[in-house]
Scaffold this active site. Structure first.
Site, PDB file in Angstrom:
ATOM      1  N   SER A 188       0.835  -1.198   0.000  1.00 44.16           N
ATOM      2  CA  SER A 188       0.000   0.000   0.000  1.00 44.16           C
ATOM      3  C   SER A 188       0.871   1.251   0.000  1.00 44.16           C
ATOM      4  CB  SER A 188      -0.925  -0.011   1.218  1.00 44.16           C
ATOM      5  OG  SER A 188      -1.876   1.016   1.141  1.00 44.16           O
ATOM      6  N   ASN A 189       0.253   2.395   0.176  1.00 43.11           N
ATOM      7  CA  ASN A 189       0.939   3.687   0.213  1.00 43.11           C
ATOM      8  C   ASN A 189       0.581   4.432   1.495  1.00 43.11           C
ATOM      9  OD1 ASN A 189       2.260   3.703  -2.367  1.00 43.11           O
ATOM     10  ND2 ASN A 189       0.252   3.999  -3.310  1.00 43.11           N
TER      11      ASN A 189
END
Length: 328
Positions: A188-189
């Site tokens: 993810s970020n």
């Protein structure tokens, strides 16, 4: 109701509180006076107050009745003016927002439905009650007064004047996507979703028809805006594509992952002596894929999060993705 009056006052509004006899059974006028710094009005008759209903109605930019009981909705719909608050509504030429709150059976009663429909036909805005726990022993259902922040958003929308966004269809993406490695891990970020949610709220407040497409966010989602929840880049891309043809504005504020595992492990990868090798592949480029599907003369906004050569990379993105605006 007290918290709503406080929020409006903190936002810079001059808040005049009108209390019905029923309201005074729940909370004292001095409480509202303390949070607004202004006198509270309770009676339609009294020395020096004969024309309060005319003055209050004339001075108001918006009138909010929160909560609006089943009895009050009925009296407002039938044009009664037997107390100060209903008299204010009859004298008002401004926008009126009714916020019903009652038992779920009262809300679903055929007469209440007729009263609500008639009140709407008179031009009153009516905010649907929220669902959740009701009074003790009454379980849960539709009938709760919405939270003050939601009511505030609707007040802001009513107070907006002419806007170039009124009636426009706006898509906003927000938050981070999650690409599964195995059933418990993902790529993810770092994205809280605050930017996208704030932009969606601002567009909605200015009269736009907003669709929010949200990945993982760290803040509550706005209940007043239709929201499509997604997990992966593929799901976000699909949602954008489905809603894009009618969109006048697309704001891609989300942080979709650039890579995903080439295959997802069916079971949790157990920790061993050697770390497993995870083969990555690029994810779909959502912005690039929208180019042939965009509505004519639509406005497309992208974001560029860079760790080096920011201006150069942002300008390249502006051109390569055929954007009208890029935020670095």
């Amino acid at each position: 109701s007290v918290w709503l009056a406080r929020l409006l006052t903190q936002a810079g509004a001059e808040v005049d509180v009108v209390m019905t006899r029923g309201a005074r059974e729940f909370v004292g006028p001095i409480t509202f006076e303390a949070v607004t710094g202004r006198p509270v009005y309770t009676e339609i008759f009294g020395p020096g107050h004969a024309l309060d209903h005319i003055r209050l109605a004339r001075e108001a930019n918006v009138i909010v009745v929160a909560p609006a009981t089943a009895d009050f909705v009925a009296r407002a719909a039938h044009g009664l003016g037997d107390d100060l608050l209903t008299a204010c509504l009859l004298a008002a030429q401004t926008k009126v927002l009714l916020v019903p709150a009652m038992n779920d059976r009262m809300w679903s009663h055929a007469q209440t439905k007729r009263n609500v429909a008639h009140a709407r036909s008179l031009g009153y805005e009516i905010l649907e009650p929220a669902e959740g726990p009701l009074a003790v022993g009454e379980g849960s259902g539709p009938g709760r007064m919405p939270e003050p922040d939601e009511i505030m958003s609707h007040v802001g929308r009513l107070l907006e004047g002419k806007s170039s966004l009124k009636g426009k269809k706006v898509i906003v993406t927000a938050g981070a996507t999650r690409e599964p490695i195995d059933p418990v891990r993902f790529i993810s970020n770092h994205s809280s979703g605050k930017m996208g949610v704030a932009l969606a709220r601002a567009a909605w407040r200015r009269g736009a028809e907003v669709t929010l497409i949200a990945g993982h966010v760290d803040i509550p989602l706005p209940v007043e805006i239709p929201t499509l929840n997604v997990d992966t880049v593929q799901e976000m891309s699909r949602s954008v594509a489905q809603n894009l043809p009618a969109a006048d504005v697309l704001i891609m504020a989300a942080a979709p992952a650039d890579f995903r595992p080439a295959s997802e492990a069916p079971e949790k990868i157990k920790k061993g002596r050697a770390a497993p090798k995870i083969v990555l592949e690029p994810t779909e480029d959502i912005l690039q894929s929208t180019i042939p599907k965009r509505k004519k003369k639509s406005v497309i906004v992208g974001f560029a999060l860079e760790t080096s050569d920011g201006m150069k990379n942002a300008k390249e993105k502006l051109k390569a993705k055929d954007l009208d605006l890029v935020i670095l």
